[in-house]
Design an enzyme around this catalytic site. Structure first.
Site, PDB file in Angstrom:
ATOM      1  N   MET A  66     -23.302  31.694  12.297  1.00  0.00           N
ATOM      2  CA  MET A  66     -23.877  32.062  13.596  1.00  0.00           C
ATOM      3  C   MET A  66     -22.754  32.567  14.495  1.00  0.00           C
ATOM      4  O   MET A  66     -21.785  31.861  14.758  1.00  0.00           O
ATOM      5  CB  MET A  66     -24.562  30.855  14.249  1.00  0.00           C
ATOM      6  CG  MET A  66     -25.824  30.372  13.554  1.00  0.00           C
ATOM      7  SD  MET A  66     -27.073  31.649  13.283  1.00  0.00           S
ATOM      8  CE  MET A  66     -27.390  32.234  14.946  1.00  0.00           C
TER       9      MET A  66
ATOM     10  N   SER B  77     -33.451  41.793  12.702  1.00  0.00           N
ATOM     11  CA  SER B  77     -34.108  40.547  13.108  1.00  0.00           C
ATOM     12  C   SER B  77     -35.394  40.866  13.862  1.00  0.00           C
ATOM     13  O   SER B  77     -35.372  41.444  14.955  1.00  0.00           O
ATOM     14  CB  SER B  77     -33.173  39.722  13.996  1.00  0.00           C
ATOM     15  OG  SER B  77     -33.891  38.631  14.494  1.00  0.00           O
TER      16      SER B  77
ATOM     17  N   HIS C 122     -34.797  32.319   8.544  1.00  0.00           N
ATOM     18  CA  HIS C 122     -33.770  31.492   9.169  1.00  0.00           C
ATOM     19  C   HIS C 122     -34.466  30.395   9.955  1.00  0.00           C
ATOM     20  O   HIS C 122     -35.052  30.653  11.003  1.00  0.00           O
ATOM     21  CB  HIS C 122     -32.929  32.416  10.085  1.00  0.00           C
ATOM     22  CG  HIS C 122     -31.888  31.704  10.885  1.00  0.00           C
ATOM     23  ND1 HIS C 122     -31.252  32.303  11.964  1.00  0.00           N
ATOM     24  CD2 HIS C 122     -31.349  30.464  10.785  1.00  0.00           C
ATOM     25  CE1 HIS C 122     -30.376  31.455  12.474  1.00  0.00           C
ATOM     26  NE2 HIS C 122     -30.425  30.335  11.794  1.00  0.00           N
TER      27      HIS C 122
ATOM     28  N   ASP D 123     -24.934  36.397  11.899  1.00  0.00           N
ATOM     29  CA  ASP D 123     -26.147  36.455  12.723  1.00  0.00           C
ATOM     30  C   ASP D 123     -25.844  36.226  14.196  1.00  0.00           C
ATOM     31  O   ASP D 123     -25.425  35.143  14.585  1.00  0.00           O
ATOM     32  CB  ASP D 123     -27.131  35.388  12.210  1.00  0.00           C
ATOM     33  CG  ASP D 123     -28.490  35.482  12.878  1.00  0.00           C
ATOM     34  OD1 ASP D 123     -28.732  36.450  13.621  1.00  0.00           O
ATOM     35  OD2 ASP D 123     -29.306  34.563  12.644  1.00  0.00           O
TER      36      ASP D 123
ATOM     37  N   MET E 256     -34.553  27.478  12.336  1.00  0.00           N
ATOM     38  CA  MET E 256     -33.838  26.750  13.389  1.00  0.00           C
ATOM     39  C   MET E 256     -34.739  25.604  13.813  1.00  0.00           C
ATOM     40  O   MET E 256     -35.282  25.585  14.916  1.00  0.00           O
ATOM     41  CB  MET E 256     -33.526  27.695  14.546  1.00  0.00           C
ATOM     42  CG  MET E 256     -32.386  28.647  14.228  1.00  0.00           C
ATOM     43  SD  MET E 256     -32.359  30.081  15.302  1.00  0.00           S
ATOM     44  CE  MET E 256     -33.444  31.153  14.374  1.00  0.00           C
TER      45      MET E 256
ATOM     46  N   ASP F 148     -36.709  34.745  12.295  1.00  0.00           N
ATOM     47  CA  ASP F 148     -36.195  33.560  12.995  1.00  0.00           C
ATOM     48  C   ASP F 148     -37.316  32.614  13.369  1.00  0.00           C
ATOM     49  O   ASP F 148     -38.175  32.948  14.179  1.00  0.00           O
ATOM     50  CB  ASP F 148     -35.467  33.995  14.276  1.00  0.00           C
ATOM     51  CG  ASP F 148     -34.173  34.719  13.970  1.00  0.00           C
ATOM     52  OD1 ASP F 148     -33.338  34.136  13.267  1.00  0.00           O
ATOM     53  OD2 ASP F 148     -34.008  35.860  14.434  1.00  0.00           O
TER      54      ASP F 148
ATOM     55  N   MET G 254     -38.147  29.079  15.152  1.00  0.00           N
ATOM     56  CA  MET G 254     -37.560  28.079  16.076  1.00  0.00           C
ATOM     57  C   MET G 254     -38.623  27.062  16.477  1.00  0.00           C
ATOM     58  O   MET G 254     -39.795  27.408  16.610  1.00  0.00           O
ATOM     59  CB  MET G 254     -37.068  28.787  17.340  1.00  0.00           C
ATOM     60  CG  MET G 254     -36.129  29.927  17.094  1.00  0.00           C
ATOM     61  SD  MET G 254     -35.711  30.736  18.643  1.00  0.00           S
ATOM     62  CE  MET G 254     -34.765  32.132  18.027  1.00  0.00           C
TER      63      MET G 254
ATOM     64  N   HIS H 152     -35.131  39.901   8.606  1.00  0.00           N
ATOM     65  CA  HIS H 152     -34.628  38.591   9.045  1.00  0.00           C
ATOM     66  C   HIS H 152     -35.660  37.979   9.995  1.00  0.00           C
ATOM     67  O   HIS H 152     -36.032  38.578  10.996  1.00  0.00           O
ATOM     68  CB  HIS H 152     -33.273  38.750   9.741  1.00  0.00           C
ATOM     69  CG  HIS H 152     -32.645  37.452  10.137  1.00  0.00           C
ATOM     70  ND1 HIS H 152     -31.934  36.662   9.251  1.00  0.00           N
ATOM     71  CD2 HIS H 152     -32.620  36.784  11.319  1.00  0.00           C
ATOM     72  CE1 HIS H 152     -31.496  35.586   9.874  1.00  0.00           C
ATOM     73  NE2 HIS H 152     -31.911  35.628  11.137  1.00  0.00           N
TER      74      HIS H 152
HETATM   75  C1  DX5 Z   1     -30.567  33.856  17.149  1.00  0.00           C
HETATM   76  C2  DX5 Z   1     -31.220  34.420  15.931  1.00  0.00           C
HETATM   77  C3  DX5 Z   1     -30.782  35.783  15.610  1.00  0.00           C
HETATM   78  C4  DX5 Z   1     -31.155  36.812  16.634  1.00  0.00           C
HETATM   79  C5  DX5 Z   1     -30.174  37.950  16.555  1.00  0.00           C
HETATM   80  O1  DX5 Z   1     -30.911  32.534  17.284  1.00  0.00           O
HETATM   81  O2  DX5 Z   1     -30.920  33.618  14.820  1.00  0.00           O
HETATM   82  O3  DX5 Z   1     -31.250  36.189  14.335  1.00  0.00           O
HETATM   83  O4  DX5 Z   1     -32.463  37.299  16.480  1.00  0.00           O
HETATM   84  O5  DX5 Z   1     -30.424  38.832  17.570  1.00  0.00           O
HETATM   85  P1  DX5 Z   1     -29.288  39.771  18.180  1.00  0.00           P
HETATM   86  O6  DX5 Z   1     -28.818  40.649  17.066  1.00  0.00           O
HETATM   87  O7  DX5 Z   1     -29.999  40.502  19.257  1.00  0.00           O
HETATM   88  O8  DX5 Z   1     -28.187  38.876  18.679  1.00  0.00           O
HETATM   89 ZN    ZN Z   2     -31.379  34.397  12.786  1.00  0.00          ZN
END
Ligand code: DX5
Ligand code: ZN
Length: 219
Positions: free
Chosen positions: A138, A9, A67, A176, A69, A36, A38, A34
């Protein structure tokens, strides 16, 4: 044994050295990037947006797994396709018309993923599982990296695996949040196909070695 995919990630990368960290993943045994995204509304945090993804995609030589969010993800499906996303995952909790959203993602040539928050039951996917390429379970509350793994995840992975088999679906299972070498093996045993790892990879002394050891552990 099936090949288990590792998806570092990028949220846990050093943003001041993003190109270096992207090249590190390129040269490692990792399988996917990956990413993220947000919006500060669906989750209580804002990560990075389109211009940063565009910069990442310029250097990334592996599958880009985005991903989202964000609320109302339909607004940006085309944009993420143009930016180079290969897998686009939306949150079940953010979609009023999930079936339509999944079709729209596929129409743009991407694989369609659905992420479930820790409290969201697997059974809610019963009527749509055949339309989903990837379910992201999740294993932390989304919004932040570096949180600890929620143990109830194993049960959800088993339930999802059962639902996939029962429906003869081709859906793959991604986990994740809080993934480490301590829980990876058990996650795979209950049915996981893709493991996202942020802090465990990027905050380790030698990320390339960490990824390689993780792959070996799961062979
Ligand atoms: C959380 C993200 C994850 C995060 C995972 O909201 O969706 O992808 O980056 O990070 P770790 O592996 O550090 O929990
Ligand atoms: Zn994620």
């Amino acid at each position: 044994m099936k090949d288990i995919l590792i998806a570092p990630s990028v949220l846990a990368a050093d943003f001041a050295n993003l190109q270096r960290d992207i090249e590190m993943i390129n040269s490692s045994e990792a399988d996917w990037f990956h990413i993220d995204i947000m919006d500060g509304v669906f989750v209580p945090n804002i990560s990075f947006g389109m211009p940063v993804l565009e910069a990442i995609a310029k250097h990334a030589k592996k599958t880009i797994d985005v991903h989202l969010m964000i609320v109302d993800p339909d607004r940006y499906i085309k944009t993420f396709a143009t930016l180079g996303a290969n897998v686009l995952t939306v949150h079940y909790e953010a979609c009023a018309h999930l079936h339509r959203t999944l079709q729209a993602i596929k129409a743009e040539g991407m694989k369609a993923g659905v992420a479930l928050n820790p409290h969201t039951p697997i059974a809610l996917l019963e009527n749509v599982i055949q339309d989903i390429d990837l379910v992201c379970i999740m294993s932390v509350n989304p919004g932040f990296g570096g949180q600890s793994f929620i143990e109830n995840t194993y049960k959800k992975v088993s339930q999802l695996k059962e639902l996939i088999v029962k429906n003869n679906a081709n859906t793959i299972i991604e986990i994740d949040g809080g993934v480490t070498s301590k829980n990876a093996k058990q996650l795979v045993e209950v049915g996981a196909d893709v493991l996202v790892a942020g802090n465990f990879v990027f905050k380790s002394e030698n990320p390339i070695e960490t990824i390689s050891a993780m792959k070996k552990l799961l062979k």
